[in-house]
Structures are given as structure tokens and as C-alpha cells.
Design a protein around this motif. Structure first.
Motif, PDB file in Angstrom:
ATOM      1  N   UNK A  95       1.029   5.504   7.370  1.00  0.00           N
ATOM      2  CA  UNK A  95       0.709   5.204   5.977  1.00  0.00           C
ATOM      3  C   UNK A  95      -0.299   6.174   5.370  1.00  0.00           C
ATOM      4  N   UNK A  96      -1.137   6.786   6.213  1.00  0.00           N
ATOM      5  CA  UNK A  96      -2.225   7.601   5.681  1.00  0.00           C
ATOM      6  C   UNK A  96      -2.102   9.091   5.963  1.00  0.00           C
ATOM      7  N   UNK A  97      -1.441   9.450   7.052  1.00  0.00           N
ATOM      8  CA  UNK A  97      -1.411  10.855   7.457  1.00  0.00           C
ATOM      9  C   UNK A  97       0.000  11.355   7.722  1.00  0.00           C
ATOM     10  N   UNK A  98       0.834  10.534   8.301  1.00  0.00           N
ATOM     11  CA  UNK A  98       2.094  11.013   8.849  1.00  0.00           C
ATOM     12  C   UNK A  98       3.254  11.078   7.896  1.00  0.00           C
ATOM     13  N   UNK A  99       2.998  11.077   6.596  1.00  0.00           N
ATOM     14  CA  UNK A  99       4.087  11.149   5.636  1.00  0.00           C
ATOM     15  C   UNK A  99       4.698  12.530   5.551  1.00  0.00           C
ATOM     16  N   UNK A 100       5.759  12.632   4.771  1.00  0.00           N
ATOM     17  CA  UNK A 100       6.465  13.903   4.649  1.00  0.00           C
ATOM     18  C   UNK A 100       5.700  14.895   3.792  1.00  0.00           C
ATOM     19  N   UNK A 101       4.810  14.416   2.929  1.00  0.00           N
ATOM     20  CA  UNK A 101       4.099  15.291   1.996  1.00  0.00           C
ATOM     21  C   UNK A 101       2.685  15.568   2.508  1.00  0.00           C
ATOM     22  N   UNK A 105       0.310  10.550   3.596  1.00  0.00           N
ATOM     23  CA  UNK A 105       0.966   9.313   3.964  1.00  0.00           C
ATOM     24  C   UNK A 105       2.294   9.151   3.248  1.00  0.00           C
ATOM     25  N   UNK A 106       3.006   8.087   3.582  1.00  0.00           N
ATOM     26  CA  UNK A 106       4.319   7.870   2.987  1.00  0.00           C
ATOM     27  C   UNK A 106       4.182   7.283   1.592  1.00  0.00           C
ATOM     28  N   UNK A 107       5.214   7.434   0.788  1.00  0.00           N
ATOM     29  CA  UNK A 107       5.213   6.906  -0.572  1.00  0.00           C
ATOM     30  C   UNK A 107       5.178   5.375  -0.534  1.00  0.00           C
ATOM     31  N   UNK A 108       4.395   4.777  -1.394  1.00  0.00           N
ATOM     32  CA  UNK A 108       4.278   3.320  -1.445  1.00  0.00           C
ATOM     33  C   UNK A 108       3.389   2.742  -0.364  1.00  0.00           C
ATOM     34  N   UNK A 109       2.472   3.557   0.184  1.00  0.00           N
ATOM     35  CA  UNK A 109       1.636   3.102   1.304  1.00  0.00           C
ATOM     36  C   UNK A 109       0.746   1.918   0.915  1.00  0.00           C
ATOM     37  N   UNK A 110       0.270   1.873  -0.342  1.00  0.00           N
ATOM     38  CA  UNK A 110      -0.582   0.748  -0.761  1.00  0.00           C
ATOM     39  C   UNK A 110       0.194  -0.562  -0.734  1.00  0.00           C
ATOM     40  N   UNK A 111       1.455  -0.517  -1.160  1.00  0.00           N
ATOM     41  CA  UNK A 111       2.289  -1.713  -1.127  1.00  0.00           C
ATOM     42  C   UNK A 111       2.521  -2.171   0.308  1.00  0.00           C
ATOM     43  N   UNK A 112       2.773  -1.226   1.201  1.00  0.00           N
ATOM     44  CA  UNK A 112       3.034  -1.574   2.598  1.00  0.00           C
ATOM     45  C   UNK A 112       1.797  -2.179   3.261  1.00  0.00           C
ATOM     46  N   UNK A 113       0.610  -1.709   2.859  1.00  0.00           N
ATOM     47  CA  UNK A 113      -0.609  -2.299   3.410  1.00  0.00           C
ATOM     48  C   UNK A 113      -0.706  -3.781   3.058  1.00  0.00           C
ATOM     49  N   UNK A 114      -0.357  -4.117   1.820  1.00  0.00           N
ATOM     50  CA  UNK A 114      -0.369  -5.516   1.387  1.00  0.00           C
ATOM     51  C   UNK A 114       0.648  -6.327   2.189  1.00  0.00           C
ATOM     52  N   UNK A 115       1.831  -5.765   2.390  1.00  0.00           N
ATOM     53  CA  UNK A 115       2.880  -6.455   3.146  1.00  0.00           C
ATOM     54  C   UNK A 115       2.430  -6.692   4.584  1.00  0.00           C
ATOM     55  N   UNK A 116       1.839  -5.676   5.214  1.00  0.00           N
ATOM     56  CA  UNK A 116       1.379  -5.819   6.593  1.00  0.00           C
ATOM     57  C   UNK A 116       0.255  -6.844   6.701  1.00  0.00           C
ATOM     58  N   UNK A 117      -0.602  -6.888   5.683  1.00  0.00           N
ATOM     59  CA  UNK A 117      -1.766  -7.773   5.740  1.00  0.00           C
ATOM     60  C   UNK A 117      -1.404  -9.232   5.452  1.00  0.00           C
ATOM     61  N   UNK A 179      -4.011  -6.929   9.953  1.00  0.00           N
ATOM     62  CA  UNK A 179      -5.445  -6.735   9.736  1.00  0.00           C
ATOM     63  C   UNK A 179      -5.905  -5.394  10.297  1.00  0.00           C
ATOM     64  N   UNK A 180      -5.406  -5.042  11.480  1.00  0.00           N
ATOM     65  CA  UNK A 180      -5.853  -3.812  12.124  1.00  0.00           C
ATOM     66  C   UNK A 180      -5.195  -2.581  11.510  1.00  0.00           C
ATOM     67  N   UNK A 181      -4.031  -2.744  10.877  1.00  0.00           N
ATOM     68  CA  UNK A 181      -3.481  -1.648  10.082  1.00  0.00           C
ATOM     69  C   UNK A 181      -4.439  -1.310   8.946  1.00  0.00           C
ATOM     70  N   UNK A 182      -4.932  -2.333   8.260  1.00  0.00           N
ATOM     71  CA  UNK A 182      -5.880  -2.119   7.159  1.00  0.00           C
ATOM     72  C   UNK A 182      -7.202  -1.564   7.689  1.00  0.00           C
TER      73      UNK A 182
END
Length: 303
Positions: A95-101, A105-117, A179-182
Motif C-alpha cells: 500500500x505504501x511502497x510496492x506500487x507500480x508508480x 504505493x498502489x492506487x486507492x491505498x487509503x480506501x484499502x486501509x479503511x477496508x483492512x481496518x 490494525x497492524x497494516x495501519x
């Protein structure tokens, strides 16, 4: 000078006195009381429990159910932190480093953090009831329904003594990992992006970025996560008690020390024996925290 120092000390002491007294009354005193009750045969109804010394501890160490609970807690102590941290590190890095750009991080990483949490927001009892329905042993179960349609079920996720423990572990990982992803994402955000960019310019792969930059600089956070997850593994109760059959699985296949403390105290009214279990669990938890911090101690990396 002496008078000013005295006034400063008196001022600080006046602020500390109330919390220290509350801590002594509501934390230390119950611990001391539990240690005393552990050496009695108190059943919760008599005013003066009979002192029996270490008899409860002798009985405890000859109890096969106790050793089953210790085995399950020990397995959780190793597997829960290991699996949760590996998964959380992977997703946090993605989410923070391993994205293509670059290193954004990957696109939409903030949304995924909410989903994971999101699982972390749910109460433990709610999660346990939810997964009771997921693991139902009939066609209405979320897992067994498709499996039965394919002719592969039903599977006794909570009734099979060989599977029930792994079902509990899976639910605990599912709830904890967000929680630990965040947490790891916050740690990664504090690492200067210049370090990742310089490493990429030098030709470092994503695997090298993770093991040579991310993991060393997140080591203090990983260490803290390991201790918290280890304490969670030792202190697990609600998931086992609410979700599993017979409050500990068939043939006690998922029981843990906290469940046996509750069972002995509030089902069998053996408060002395339950307190002995609690004392053992207390020393296990403190010993684990001290050992983990000592073994994982390393020189701090500044950046």
C-alpha cells in the motif's frame, strides 16, 4: 534554591499521588488478592477461605485439560504474531511502497486501509457470532454452502478436533491484521521516500527494498507488534468461548487458559483453583514480554 526544588517536588508529587493510589488500589491490590486466593480452596461463597498452600498448583500441573490449554496458547503465541505480522507487513509495503508508480504505493491505498481496518472496529463477541454463521456445518454456512454444492462438504470447521483450532486461529488473524497494516503503514510513512528512490535508482528490486530498507527501519514497530500479539494470544477468551462448541471445542480442542479460568470460577465455583490458573497465566505473560523484548533488542537505526 532548596525551597524552589522542594516546591517543584511537592507540585509533581501532588499530581502523581492520585493516579498512583488508584493504580495500587485497582491493579496491584487485586493481583495480591489473586495470589492469596490461589493458595486457598475458596469457592466464592465462604467468608473465610481455607489456606491450602500450593495444593492448587500441584493439582494444576497434573491436570490434562490445563496442559491442553497451555499447548493451544503456546501454539497461538508462535503462530498468531508470525502470520499476522507477515501478512500485515506485506499489505503495508504494497500500500505504501510496492506500487507500480515508484514508491507511492498502489492506487486507492487509503480506501484499502479503511477496508483492512474494518474488522478491528467490530467487537470480539460480534466477530465470534459472525464466524459461527460462516462456519455453519450445513448448506446455509458461507463456506460449507459452496463446498457442499461442489460435493466437498460439509466440513466441521468447529466440530472437527483436527480443524477447530485452525478455524479459531484464522478468525484471530482476520481480525488483527488490519490494525497492524495501519500501524506499519504509519511507520512506513515516517521513512524518507528519498531512501527508497535512491535504492531504486541503484537497481534494487522490491524484495531488496523490503528486506534491506523497510524491515530494518520498521524493526521497533515489528517488535512492539510481536509483544502485543503475543499478549493477545495468551489472553484470548471471547473468540474461543463464544464461537466454539462447548466453550472450548470438542474434546477441549480449542480451549485456552483464560477459558479454563472462567469455567472453573463461574461454572464449577472453584475460585481458588481458577486464581492459581490466573497466577500461572500472569507469569507466562510477563515472562513472554520480557523475553521477547530482550531477544529482539538491537541497535536503533537513525535516519
Amino acid at each position: 534554591m532548596f525551597f524552589n526544588r522542594y516546591r517543584r517536588g511537592l507540585f509533581i508529587t501532588s499530581f502523581l499521588a492520585a493516579p498512583v493510589i488508584l493504580y495500587l488500589v485497582y491493579v496491584i491490590a487485586p493481583y495480591i488478592q489473586a495470589f492469596y486466593i490461589a493458595m486457598t480452596d475458596w469457592r466464592g461463597v465462604t467468608a473465610t477461605p481455607r489456606f491450602i498452600g500450593l495444593d492448587n498448583f500441584v493439582r494444576l500441573f497434573n491436570d490434562t485439560v490445563f496442559w491442553k490449554a497451555v499447548t493451544h496458547n503456546a501454539a497461538l503465541l508462535v503462530l498468531l504474531p508470525l502470520i499476522t505480522i507477515v501478512i500485515a507487513l506485506f499489505f503495508a509495503f504494497l500500500l505504501n511502497v510496492g506500487g507500480a508508480q515508484g514508491v507511492t504505493g498502489i492506487r486507492g491505498s487509503k480506501f484499502y486501509r479503511v477496508v483492512f481496518f474494518f474488522p478491528q472496529v467490530l467487537a470480539v463477541a460480534v466477530v465470534a457470532v459472525l464466524f459461527q454463521q460462516v462456519f455453519r456445518p450445513d448448506a446455509s454456512g458461507m463456506l460449507n454452502g459452496p463446498l457442499m454444492a461442489l460435493g466437498l462438504g460439509p466440513v466441521g470447521f468447529l466440530s472437527d478436533t483436527d480443524i477447530a483450532f485452525w478455524s479459531v486461529l484464522g478468525v484471530m488473524v482476520w481480525q488483527a491484521v488490519g490494525f497492524y497494516v495501519v500501524l506499519f503503514s504509519a511507520g512506513l510513512a515516517s521513512i524518507p521516500k528519498d531512501m527508497f528512490e535512491a535504492a531504486q535508482i541503484d537497481g534494487a528490486s522490491r524484495v531488496s527494498l523490503f528486506f534491506r530498507i523497510t524491515l530494518p527501519l520498521l524493526w521497533d514497530t515489528v517488535q512492539t507488534a510481536w509483544v502485543y500479539l503475543g499478549i493477545l494470544a495468551l489472553d484470548v477468551f471471547a473468540i474461543v468461548w463464544v464461537m466454539t462448541l462447548q466453550h472450548g471445542g470438542p474434546d477441549r480442542s480449542t480451549t485456552v487458559m483464560a477459558a479454563e479460568i472462567y469455567r472453573n470460577a463461574f461454572e464449577h465455583f472453584r475460585f481458588g483453583y481458577a486464581s492459581a490458573l490466573g497466577v500461572v497465566m500472569f507469569f507466562f505473560t510477563v515472562g513472554f514480554a520480557i523475553l521477547s523484548l530482550r531477544l529482539s533488542r538491537r541497535e536503533r537505526i537513525e535516519y
